[in-house]
Design an enzyme around this catalytic site. Sequence first.
Site, PDB file in Angstrom:
ATOM      1  N   LYS A   1       0.877  -1.447   0.132  1.00 28.46           N
ATOM      2  CA  LYS A   1       0.252  -0.019  -0.099  1.00 28.46           C
ATOM      3  C   LYS A   1       0.506   1.173  -0.194  1.00 28.46           C
ATOM      4  O   LYS A   1       0.313   2.362  -0.851  1.00 28.46           O
ATOM      5  CB  LYS A   1      -0.953   0.635   1.444  1.00 28.46           C
ATOM      6  CG  LYS A   1      -1.394  -1.453   1.283  1.00 28.46           C
ATOM      7  CD  LYS A   1      -3.018  -0.527   2.044  1.00 28.46           C
ATOM      8  CE  LYS A   1      -2.234  -0.970   3.992  1.00 28.46           C
ATOM      9  NZ  LYS A   1      -1.935  -2.194   4.011  1.00 28.46           N
TER      10      LYS A   1
ATOM     11  N   ARG B   1      -9.479   1.968   8.872  1.00 28.21           N
ATOM     12  CA  ARG B   1      -9.389   0.759   9.772  1.00 28.21           C
ATOM     13  C   ARG B   1     -10.685  -0.464   9.788  1.00 28.21           C
ATOM     14  O   ARG B   1     -11.016  -1.217  10.037  1.00 28.21           O
ATOM     15  CB  ARG B   1      -8.592   0.897  10.824  1.00 28.21           C
ATOM     16  CG  ARG B   1      -6.620   0.568  10.208  1.00 28.21           C
ATOM     17  CD  ARG B   1      -6.203  -0.352   9.377  1.00 28.21           C
ATOM     18  NE  ARG B   1      -5.033  -0.403   9.521  1.00 28.21           N
ATOM     19  CZ  ARG B   1      -3.888  -0.147   9.953  1.00 28.21           C
ATOM     20  NH1 ARG B   1      -3.815   1.287   9.094  1.00 28.21           N
ATOM     21  NH2 ARG B   1      -3.062  -0.511  10.089  1.00 28.21           N
TER      22      ARG B   1
ATOM     23  N   ARG C   1      11.095  -6.847   5.605  1.00 25.83           N
ATOM     24  CA  ARG C   1      11.113  -5.242   5.207  1.00 25.83           C
ATOM     25  C   ARG C   1      12.109  -4.255   6.410  1.00 25.83           C
ATOM     26  O   ARG C   1      12.271  -4.596   7.431  1.00 25.83           O
ATOM     27  CB  ARG C   1       9.456  -4.637   5.714  1.00 25.83           C
ATOM     28  CG  ARG C   1       9.488  -3.055   5.550  1.00 25.83           C
ATOM     29  CD  ARG C   1       7.628  -3.062   4.799  1.00 25.83           C
ATOM     30  NE  ARG C   1       7.078  -3.301   6.553  1.00 25.83           N
ATOM     31  CZ  ARG C   1       5.404  -3.014   6.238  1.00 25.83           C
ATOM     32  NH1 ARG C   1       5.295  -2.196   5.400  1.00 25.83           N
ATOM     33  NH2 ARG C   1       5.331  -3.391   6.743  1.00 25.83           N
TER      34      ARG C   1
ATOM     35  N   ARG D   1      11.165  -2.691  11.229  1.00 24.01           N
ATOM     36  CA  ARG D   1       9.691  -1.946  12.126  1.00 24.01           C
ATOM     37  C   ARG D   1       9.410  -2.689  13.113  1.00 24.01           C
ATOM     38  O   ARG D   1       9.481  -4.394  13.294  1.00 24.01           O
ATOM     39  CB  ARG D   1       8.205  -1.589  11.379  1.00 24.01           C
ATOM     40  CG  ARG D   1       8.218  -0.248  11.264  1.00 24.01           C
ATOM     41  CD  ARG D   1       6.922  -0.371   9.619  1.00 24.01           C
ATOM     42  NE  ARG D   1       5.804  -0.986  10.452  1.00 24.01           N
ATOM     43  CZ  ARG D   1       4.703  -1.184   9.471  1.00 24.01           C
ATOM     44  NH1 ARG D   1       4.546  -0.538   8.176  1.00 24.01           N
ATOM     45  NH2 ARG D   1       3.711  -1.157  10.671  1.00 24.01           N
TER      46      ARG D   1
ATOM     47  N   ARG E   1      -1.941  -8.730  13.085  1.00 26.43           N
ATOM     48  CA  ARG E   1      -2.486  -7.503  12.513  1.00 26.43           C
ATOM     49  C   ARG E   1      -3.352  -8.646  11.042  1.00 26.43           C
ATOM     50  O   ARG E   1      -4.061  -7.669  10.856  1.00 26.43           O
ATOM     51  CB  ARG E   1      -0.606  -7.024  11.738  1.00 26.43           C
ATOM     52  CG  ARG E   1      -0.070  -5.828  12.835  1.00 26.43           C
ATOM     53  CD  ARG E   1       0.735  -5.316  12.470  1.00 26.43           C
ATOM     54  NE  ARG E   1       1.105  -5.039  10.721  1.00 26.43           N
ATOM     55  CZ  ARG E   1       2.434  -4.619  10.325  1.00 26.43           C
ATOM     56  NH1 ARG E   1       3.248  -5.466  10.700  1.00 26.43           N
ATOM     57  NH2 ARG E   1       2.437  -4.121   9.192  1.00 26.43           N
TER      58      ARG E   1
END
Length: 210
Positions: free
Chosen positions: A15, A90, A126, A158, A169
Site C-alpha cells: 500500500k 481501518r 522489510r 519496524r 495484524r
Amino acid sequence: MTRRYLIVGPPGVGKGTQADLIATEFGIPHVSTGAMLREHVARGTELGIKAKSTMDAGNLVPDDLVVAMLAERIAMDDARDGFILDGFPRNLAQANALDDLLAGGLDLVIALSVSDEEVLRRITGRRSCANGHVYHVTDNPPKVAGICDVDGFELFQRSDDTDEVVTNRLAVYRASTAPLLDYYARIVADVDGLGTVEQVRSRVFEVIGS
Ligand code: AMP
C-alpha cells in the site's frame, strides 16, 4: 474533479509503495495514519506515548485519537483537491467518521491483495530508515546493505514487523478492515498485488484511469 482515493489491503501488500507513486503522479498528499503515528512515537508526543504499546502489539489505536489526527490532516490546504489515504479507515466506525468529514465521499477504493504467505515473506524482509524510505532485503535491496540510498541513514526493521505481531495484524485486518470492502463495494477496484512494484503500479493506474 477531486482525487480522493483510498488504498486498502493487508499489511505488507504494498500500500505504502503504491500510494507514494499515486501521490507523485497526481500531486496529492499520501496520508498514512501509520506513518503519522510512528512519527508521534518517535517524537514522544502525548499521542505517541498513548499509541506505542497498541502499535507494538499490532492492534488498532482507539478510533477517536486516529480520527482527530486524520481530520486535521485532510483539512490542510494541500488536500483540498484530493489525497491518497493509506491505513485509514481501518474499521467501519472510522469509515463512518470519514463520511462525516467528506462531503461527497471517496472517489475510488483500490483494494490490493496477496496471499498470507506472501505478506509474511514481504514484511519480515522489510527495512526502513528514520525518514520512512522502505526497502526489502531481496525484492528491493538498498545499494549498500543496511543503508538508505536516499539519505544514508541506517535501515531498521519496524518493531511491529515480526512474525508474531504480523500474524495478529493479519487477524485484525480480517476482522475489522476487510468488511470495508463491502461497505465501499460500489467504488472498489480489486488489484492483484503480486509481482514487481512496476507490474502492480501499471495495474493500479489502469483502475484509476487517466
Ligand atoms: P500501518 O503503517 O498502516 O501498518 O500502521 C501501523 C500501526 O499503526 C497499526 O498496526 C495500528 O496499530 C496503527 N494504526 C495505523 N492506522 C490506524 C488506524 N486507522 N486506526 C487504528 N490504528 C491505526
